[in-house]
Design a protein around this motif. Structure first.
Motif, PDB file in Angstrom:
ATOM      1  N   GLY A 303       0.806  -1.214   0.000  1.00 23.66           N
ATOM      2  CA  GLY A 303       0.000   0.000   0.000  1.00 23.66           C
ATOM      3  C   GLY A 303       0.833   1.255   0.000  1.00 23.66           C
ATOM      4  N   ILE A 304       0.131   2.380   0.059  1.00 24.23           N
ATOM      5  CA  ILE A 304       0.784   3.677   0.190  1.00 24.23           C
ATOM      6  C   ILE A 304       0.188   4.398   1.393  1.00 24.23           C
ATOM      7  N   ILE A 305       1.026   5.219   2.035  1.00 24.40           N
ATOM      8  CA  ILE A 305       0.586   6.130   3.080  1.00 24.40           C
ATOM      9  C   ILE A 305       0.941   7.526   2.583  1.00 24.40           C
ATOM     10  N   ALA A 306      -0.068   8.366   2.398  1.00 29.65           N
ATOM     11  CA  ALA A 306       0.145   9.680   1.794  1.00 29.65           C
ATOM     12  C   ALA A 306      -0.239  10.791   2.765  1.00 29.65           C
ATOM     13  N   ARG A 307       0.293  11.967   2.497  1.00 28.58           N
ATOM     14  CA  ARG A 307      -0.042  13.128   3.306  1.00 28.58           C
ATOM     15  C   ARG A 307      -1.490  13.545   3.046  1.00 28.58           C
ATOM     16  N   GLU A 308      -2.073  14.129   4.057  1.00 28.14           N
ATOM     17  CA  GLU A 308      -3.486  14.509   4.016  1.00 28.14           C
ATOM     18  C   GLU A 308      -3.835  15.297   2.757  1.00 28.14           C
ATOM     19  N   GLY A 309      -2.992  16.250   2.392  1.00 28.24           N
ATOM     20  CA  GLY A 309      -3.280  17.120   1.259  1.00 28.24           C
ATOM     21  C   GLY A 309      -3.244  16.433  -0.086  1.00 28.24           C
ATOM     22  N   LEU A 310      -2.805  15.180  -0.140  1.00 27.78           N
ATOM     23  CA  LEU A 310      -2.745  14.461  -1.416  1.00 27.78           C
ATOM     24  C   LEU A 310      -4.000  13.636  -1.694  1.00 27.78           C
ATOM     25  N   ASP A 311      -5.008  13.787  -0.891  1.00 28.46           N
ATOM     26  CA  ASP A 311      -6.276  13.091  -1.137  1.00 28.46           C
ATOM     27  C   ASP A 311      -7.087  13.897  -2.147  1.00 28.46           C
ATOM     28  N   ILE A 312      -6.619  13.870  -3.408  1.00 27.41           N
ATOM     29  CA  ILE A 312      -7.176  14.772  -4.441  1.00 27.41           C
ATOM     30  C   ILE A 312      -7.514  14.023  -5.745  1.00 27.41           C
ATOM     31  N   ALA A 313      -7.700  12.712  -5.663  1.00 28.47           N
ATOM     32  CA  ALA A 313      -7.884  11.933  -6.905  1.00 28.47           C
ATOM     33  C   ALA A 313      -9.212  11.183  -6.919  1.00 28.47           C
ATOM     34  N   GLN A 314     -10.262  11.788  -6.375  1.00 23.65           N
ATOM     35  CA  GLN A 314     -11.534  11.090  -6.262  1.00 23.65           C
ATOM     36  C   GLN A 314     -12.151  10.757  -7.612  1.00 23.65           C
ATOM     37  N   ASP A 315     -11.774  11.489  -8.643  1.00 17.97           N
ATOM     38  CA  ASP A 315     -12.410  11.291  -9.953  1.00 17.97           C
ATOM     39  C   ASP A 315     -11.710  10.239 -10.811  1.00 17.97           C
ATOM     40  N   ILE A 316     -10.612   9.642 -10.314  1.00 24.03           N
ATOM     41  CA  ILE A 316      -9.950   8.573 -11.062  1.00 24.03           C
ATOM     42  C   ILE A 316      -9.718   7.387 -10.131  1.00 24.03           C
ATOM     43  N   SER A 317      -9.363   6.253 -10.685  1.00 26.74           N
ATOM     44  CA  SER A 317      -9.027   5.072  -9.888  1.00 26.74           C
ATOM     45  C   SER A 317      -7.516   4.923  -9.843  1.00 26.74           C
ATOM     46  N   LEU A 318      -6.943   5.203  -8.701  1.00 21.02           N
ATOM     47  CA  LEU A 318      -5.501   5.047  -8.550  1.00 21.02           C
ATOM     48  C   LEU A 318      -5.116   3.576  -8.509  1.00 21.02           C
ATOM     49  N   GLY A 319      -5.995   2.753  -7.934  1.00 21.57           N
ATOM     50  CA  GLY A 319      -5.738   1.322  -7.831  1.00 21.57           C
ATOM     51  C   GLY A 319      -6.973   0.528  -8.202  1.00 21.57           C
ATOM     52  N   HIS A 320      -7.917   0.452  -7.256  1.00 20.87           N
ATOM     53  CA  HIS A 320      -9.176  -0.269  -7.468  1.00 20.87           C
ATOM     54  C   HIS A 320      -8.923  -1.711  -7.880  1.00 20.87           C
ATOM     55  N   TYR A 321      -7.986  -2.356  -7.176  1.00 21.22           N
ATOM     56  CA  TYR A 321      -7.662  -3.750  -7.464  1.00 21.22           C
ATOM     57  C   TYR A 321      -8.686  -4.684  -6.820  1.00 21.22           C
ATOM     58  N   THR A 322      -8.841  -5.861  -7.370  1.00 20.13           N
ATOM     59  CA  THR A 322      -9.842  -6.809  -6.878  1.00 20.13           C
ATOM     60  C   THR A 322      -9.680  -7.085  -5.398  1.00 20.13           C
ATOM     61  N   HIS A 323      -8.433  -7.251  -4.957  1.00 16.39           N
ATOM     62  CA  HIS A 323      -8.166  -7.518  -3.544  1.00 16.39           C
ATOM     63  C   HIS A 323      -7.605  -6.269  -2.858  1.00 16.39           C
ATOM     64  N   GLU A 324      -8.074  -5.106  -3.283  1.00 10.11           N
ATOM     65  CA  GLU A 324      -7.542  -3.840  -2.782  1.00 10.11           C
ATOM     66  C   GLU A 324      -7.663  -3.718  -1.262  1.00 10.11           C
ATOM     67  N   LYS A 325      -8.840  -4.021  -0.718  1.00  4.02           N
ATOM     68  CA  LYS A 325      -9.084  -3.854   0.709  1.00  4.02           C
ATOM     69  C   LYS A 325      -9.394  -5.222   1.301  1.00  4.02           C
ATOM     70  N   SER A 326      -8.478  -6.161   1.079  1.00  2.00           N
ATOM     71  CA  SER A 326      -8.699  -7.541   1.497  1.00  2.00           C
ATOM     72  C   SER A 326      -8.921  -7.634   2.999  1.00  2.00           C
ATOM     73  N   SER A 327     -10.023  -8.243   3.396  1.00  2.00           N
ATOM     74  CA  SER A 327     -10.301  -8.413   4.823  1.00  2.00           C
ATOM     75  C   SER A 327      -9.269  -9.324   5.469  1.00  2.00           C
ATOM     76  N   VAL A 328      -8.883 -10.401   4.793  1.00  2.65           N
ATOM     77  CA  VAL A 328      -7.893 -11.325   5.338  1.00  2.65           C
ATOM     78  C   VAL A 328      -6.510 -10.670   5.352  1.00  2.65           C
ATOM     79  N   GLY A 329      -6.175  -9.953   4.292  1.00  3.22           N
ATOM     80  CA  GLY A 329      -4.896  -9.255   4.247  1.00  3.22           C
ATOM     81  C   GLY A 329      -4.779  -8.191   5.319  1.00  3.22           C
ATOM     82  N   CYS A 330      -5.859  -7.455   5.546  1.00  4.32           N
ATOM     83  CA  CYS A 330      -5.841  -6.425   6.594  1.00  4.32           C
ATOM     84  C   CYS A 330      -5.683  -7.053   7.975  1.00  4.32           C
ATOM     85  N   ALA A 331      -6.326  -8.210   8.182  1.00  2.55           N
ATOM     86  CA  ALA A 331      -6.175  -8.908   9.460  1.00  2.55           C
ATOM     87  C   ALA A 331      -4.736  -9.346   9.668  1.00  2.55           C
ATOM     88  N   ALA A 332      -4.098  -9.855   8.608  1.00  2.00           N
ATOM     89  CA  ALA A 332      -2.697 -10.284   8.706  1.00  2.00           C
ATOM     90  C   ALA A 332      -1.784  -9.106   8.999  1.00  2.00           C
TER      91      ALA A 332
END
Length: 450
Positions: A303-332
């Protein structure tokens, strides 16, 4: 196939005669048969297929092959900070598998939010916006896309000899020939500068400031650079710039409106004695890229950790991968961080840095073949040379040392052709580290002195 120089810059060479000799002398016919079958079905590539050995178990700090031989693993592809088969991580994953094994895109879950909140709490400054993805290469891609959107510029500056992943965008900003050579056109605008190297800088630049003078020169003439991407400590041959280097780098980025992206995929989460490597430099980058050990050596998550002011890409998909927010991966990942904190592994890494530095410094004093040693936390490099004055790389000898150590039960990486790179799990004890360094020293004696 001819072994070209660039093939020796990253890892051991899977087509070398030395490897074949080691396999013939140490592996059973049954193991060789399995390797032959693997070679039959997998696409061949440098540093991978044909493979070295057949592993049937990985637990704690050890690998075990199908012949029952154990290897203390000081390589681990940089994923094994908390050791292999870590029960705390696996139990967290099992619980999540029972609760919710897959989280479709467009939805969220408390475990993902808990992980994001934890990262925001750990990261310094205003690094508090995250985005996850299954692999480090795609995380690099997301960081590059976000930098383009934020700055309106497509050019990047990175360093030669760096590694940022194997995707086409990642090898474009990367600097290793074994990934770039013969591929054809890469991303436009991916400029490169000389990397920091305390031992082999050909302009006598021990602190790296002259190379930053060149960077300043580049930035003055390339007015449309959007980002500089760099490994804060290069994990392959363990180059450790001084604090002043990154202080000035941050100042140059601010002066020219350039984002600073730090690739901590192989080094974050305790490797150097802090959760993030850049904490040693008292700076706040604009984007930190994480991966590898983030998933506890079990689940692929980055993943990436970005500064607050860089949350400026709502109109495009920077990633949107199938397992982007994996519940099992996040638990690990959350369990990995918790295990590091609850077991004092950051403090342990700091203590073991002192142990390794003392031992390796003494080894260097005893052996002319050791040109340089570099240590930060539980990350170390032993640079082998045939001559300390000329600093000629002991490439063939380094490979022999590797296979002799493998024969005796220790696995590690060879980088830049002649650098023994030691990446022990953070759970390795002082006694285990001492044994590993004894093994390496004995091998150096056997190869260079007999």
């Amino acid at each position: 196939m001819e072994l070209k120089a660039f093939m020796r810059t990253e890892g051991d060479i899977n087509l070398s005669p030395e490897r074949r000799r080691w396999q013939d002398a140490n592996l059973s016919e049954a193991a060789l048969d399995v390797l032959e079958e693997d070679s039959r079905y997998f696409v061949h590539q440098s540093m991978s297929t044909p493979c070295l050995n057949v592993i049937t178990n990985a637990e704690g700090i050890y690998l075990e092959d199908m012949d029952g031989r154990k290897y203390m693993d000081f390589h681990g592809n940089s994923v094994h900070q908390v050791g292999y088969k870590n029960k705390y991580v696996i139990d967290a994953m099992k619980a999540q598998l029972d609760e919710m094994p897959f989280l479709p895109r467009r939805f969220t879950n408390p475990i993902a939010i808990r992980l994001a909140k934890k990262l925001a709490e750990l990261a310094p400054g205003d690094l508090n916006k995250v985005l996850f993805t299954p692999g480090g290469t795609s995380a690099i891609g997301m960081a590059l896309k976000l930098a383009r959107r934020a700055t309106g510029r497509f050019k990047t500056i990175s360093t030669w000899d760096s590694f940022h992943g194997a995707g086409l965008d990642a090898i474009s900003v990367g600097g290793e020939g074994v990934f770039r050579n013969g591929i054809g056109p890469l991303l436009p605008g991916t400029e490169h500068m000389m990397p920091y190297n305390s031992y082999r800088c050909f302009i006598g630049d021990a602190d790296g400031m002259r190379s930053l003078d060149y960077l300043a020169y580049m930035l003055e003439r390339e007015g449309d650079v959007g980002a500089i991407i760099m490994e804060p400590i290069r994990s392959t041959d363990v180059q450790i710039p001084p604090k002043a280097y990154f202080k000035r780098l941050r100042e140059l980025c601010d002066r020219h409106g350039v984002l600073l992206i730090l690739d901590e995929i192989p080094t974050a989460f305790g490797r150097t004695g802090t959760m993030f490597v850049h904490e040693h430099y008292d700076i706040v980058p604009d984007i930190v890229v994480i991966g590898k050990g983030f998933g506890g050596g079990v689940f692929p998550i980055a993943g990436i950790i970005a500064r607050e002011g860089l949350d400026i890409a709502q109109d495009i998909s920077l990633g949107h991968y199938t397992h982007e927010k994996s519940s099992v991966g996040c638990a690990a990942a959350l369990a990995t961080i918790e295990y590091i904190e609850r077991n004092g592994l950051l403090e342990h890494a700091v203590r073991m840095e002192g142990v390794m530095e003392r031992r390796l410094t003494a080894m260097k004093e005893r052996h002319e073949a050791i040109g340089d040693i570099r240590v930060k936390g539980m990350l170390a490099a032993i640079e082998l040379v045939t001559d300390r004055v000329t600093k000629e790389k002991a490439v063939e000898e380094a490979e022999k040392v590797l296979y002799l150590c493998m024969e005796r039960g220790l696995s590690f990486k060879v980088a830049s052709g002649n650098v023994l790179t030691l990446v022990p799990p953070l759970i390795a004890s002082q006694e285990e580290l001492e044994w590993a360094m004894d093994t390496i020293e004995d091998a150096i004696i056997d190869i260079f002195c007999k």
